[in-house]
Design a protein around this motif. Sequence first.
Motif, PDB file in Angstrom:
ATOM      1  N   LEU A 203       2.841   6.276  -2.862  1.00  0.00           N
ATOM      2  CA  LEU A 203       4.056   6.824  -3.048  1.00  0.00           C
ATOM      3  C   LEU A 203       4.173   7.263  -4.345  1.00  0.00           C
ATOM      4  O   LEU A 203       4.194   8.385  -4.922  1.00  0.00           O
ATOM      5  CB  LEU A 203       5.266   6.281  -2.897  1.00  0.00           C
ATOM      6  N   TYR A 204       3.405   6.113  -5.725  1.00  0.00           N
ATOM      7  CA  TYR A 204       3.863   6.394  -6.886  1.00  0.00           C
ATOM      8  C   TYR A 204       2.644   7.660  -7.581  1.00  0.00           C
ATOM      9  O   TYR A 204       3.287   8.187  -8.543  1.00  0.00           O
ATOM     10  CB  TYR A 204       4.100   5.178  -7.524  1.00  0.00           C
TER      11      TYR A 204
ATOM     12  N   SER B  40       1.073  -1.156   0.032  1.00  0.00           N
ATOM     13  CA  SER B  40       0.180   0.080  -0.076  1.00  0.00           C
ATOM     14  C   SER B  40       0.869   1.247   0.050  1.00  0.00           C
ATOM     15  O   SER B  40       0.252   1.942  -0.431  1.00  0.00           O
ATOM     16  CB  SER B  40      -1.399   0.224   1.176  1.00  0.00           C
ATOM     17  N   LEU B  41       1.675   1.265   1.437  1.00  0.00           N
ATOM     18  CA  LEU B  41       3.146   2.309   0.407  1.00  0.00           C
ATOM     19  C   LEU B  41       3.205   2.553  -0.766  1.00  0.00           C
ATOM     20  O   LEU B  41       3.046   3.845  -1.344  1.00  0.00           O
ATOM     21  CB  LEU B  41       4.122   1.993   1.855  1.00  0.00           C
TER      22      LEU B  41
ATOM     23  N   THR C 100      13.249   7.511  -0.760  1.00  0.00           N
ATOM     24  CA  THR C 100      13.194   8.958  -0.052  1.00  0.00           C
ATOM     25  C   THR C 100      11.751   9.632  -1.425  1.00  0.00           C
ATOM     26  O   THR C 100      12.682   9.580  -2.017  1.00  0.00           O
ATOM     27  CB  THR C 100      14.295   9.795  -0.302  1.00  0.00           C
ATOM     28  N   VAL C 101      11.330  10.263  -0.873  1.00  0.00           N
ATOM     29  CA  VAL C 101       9.862  11.049  -1.185  1.00  0.00           C
ATOM     30  C   VAL C 101       9.563  11.780  -1.026  1.00  0.00           C
ATOM     31  O   VAL C 101       8.795  12.111   0.019  1.00  0.00           O
ATOM     32  CB  VAL C 101       9.168   9.760  -2.020  1.00  0.00           C
ATOM     33  N   THR C 102      10.539  12.674  -0.483  1.00  0.00           N
ATOM     34  CA  THR C 102       9.892  14.091   0.005  1.00  0.00           C
ATOM     35  C   THR C 102       9.132  15.209  -1.270  1.00  0.00           C
ATOM     36  O   THR C 102       9.017  15.989  -2.343  1.00  0.00           O
ATOM     37  CB  THR C 102      11.825  14.927  -0.244  1.00  0.00           C
TER      38      THR C 102
END
Length: 520
Positions: free
Chosen positions: A322-323, A317-318, A509-511
Amino acid sequence: MNQAGRPPFDLEVNLRSLTNHPAQAIFLLAIISLVVYAVGYVVYQVWLHPLANFPGPFLGKFTEWNTILPSVRGESTRTRHAWSLEYGDVVRIGPNELLFGGIESVKDIYGQTSNPCLKDPDFYRGFTVTGANNVLNAMERVEHARIRRLLSHAFAMAEIKKTQPRLIPIMERGLDVIESSPQPVNVYDPLNHMFLDVVSELSFDKCFNNLQGECIREAKYADDVQNISALRGMFPFVEWLPTTYVQDAVKARPRLIQFARSRIEDFRARLEKGKVKEGSLLKRVVESKDERTGEPLTDLELMENAIIFIQAGSETSLSTLLYLLYEVDTHPDIKARLVKEIREAVPNKHAFPLFETVEQLTQKNLTQPVPSSQPFLNNVLEETLRLHGPIPVNLPRISPGKMIGGHYVPAGTRVCNLAYTTHRNPEIFPDPDSFVPDRWDNVTTEMKLAYRPFSTGPRNCIGLHLARLQIILMVSALYARYDLQLDKSVTPEMMIAADRGVMSPNAKTVTFHVKPRADS
Ligand code: HEM
């Protein structure tokens, strides 16, 4: 003497000298037998084997290392996809293994049929910590059906909706952590903790509280153990490897068992005292009795399944969320449409939406035939799962000896069809590498066959309603509350998926810049 100054070869003399030195003779004989065996093996595998007529990489015709090496390097899915592009719809990728790429074979391999391809025991037997079965690793049809029946009621959408009073406070906590972090914030960690908290709340009936810094070690045990599950199945001796990766997993297993056992005992104790809260998934599972035997799951089975839910239900799910956030942010027109749609459905930016509030954004409006006025959130989610579904990977099955995709495949052959490949078929999904949510306005029969982020048939994802509900709630809450902006430091390379059975952004890392929504 010959021209090179050596005496001529005399067979009789050489044989006599060997008889005088039996050890040398045995050694020589062993070498010759080995060479003859190796040549014979390669000749058989390459030219005479029942799969000899299928094209594929030369190495794969006689050695498993052809598929093992890309797996160890974390390149399994992309390598297999490249083979499909190079060799066509059916590729022999291992001595006894076929990779299918066309949609015709999907039902034959994964569908509900009277003569199914069962899960490959060599691959799936490592997906248990105690040796007891869970719903993912149960190989036999009857055994799997028994466990699945006992779990399925709890995972039905109607039941999952009832869990919202328990899930939403955890999700709110996740948003609080993100909002109160120094900006820009790498959302990977808080969202990872949040999904682990959600799934532990439902699986063990007691939240990990990762968001508050608790049970971080315990969540890591589950992750470490999962890292080598498939390898353990294929190579039981892998546990002897002295690498940190493997040894962390070996050490984590007894700790995970101990932890899971204590959580189940605690749950039993609370159940007896009537202290289990409403909307508890585990309570539903415990209450279910097999319609044939009248028996519920044993405590060991409860434990195994709870662990599998943690492993199968958090990073998946994460990664999807994120995508989705990344693709939306890198397509400003898509972002504008999605944000508008969500804010119209959720005008109050302070309240966390209930699934029922945004559910209509995920369903086709049958009274409105104009494609462009179909709900957009649904299309965005489908397109994210098409391009970045977290499990488009090798899900190996064993042929019982039957026709697959128009070819006879002998019994015992390992077979697989990658969703990664069917999701990128340019005849079904034109311009397949582009993120185009609108393509889901007109769903063709081929799209339905090709698209299977949750797999298909009797072994499809039991957690798909939970996955959809939590992702849709989070996307809606994020865009209803905040103005999000991807930080410039995030590059496409950082978003390339690491392939460890679940595919998720390799840089972790998705800032984002996360600011409270500016308008009223
Ligand atoms: C976006 C999120 C998710 C995706 C894309 C996904 C995808 C999949 C896929 C492709 C399979 C088939 C695996 C195989 O054949 O080996 C699967 C099975 C499974 N998933 Fe998920 N999953 C997601 C979320 C979840 C969640 C939230 C849970 C539960 C908490 C869950 C629990 C399971 C279980 C238990 C199985 C095994 C089912 C069986 O064999 O009967 N998954 N999932």
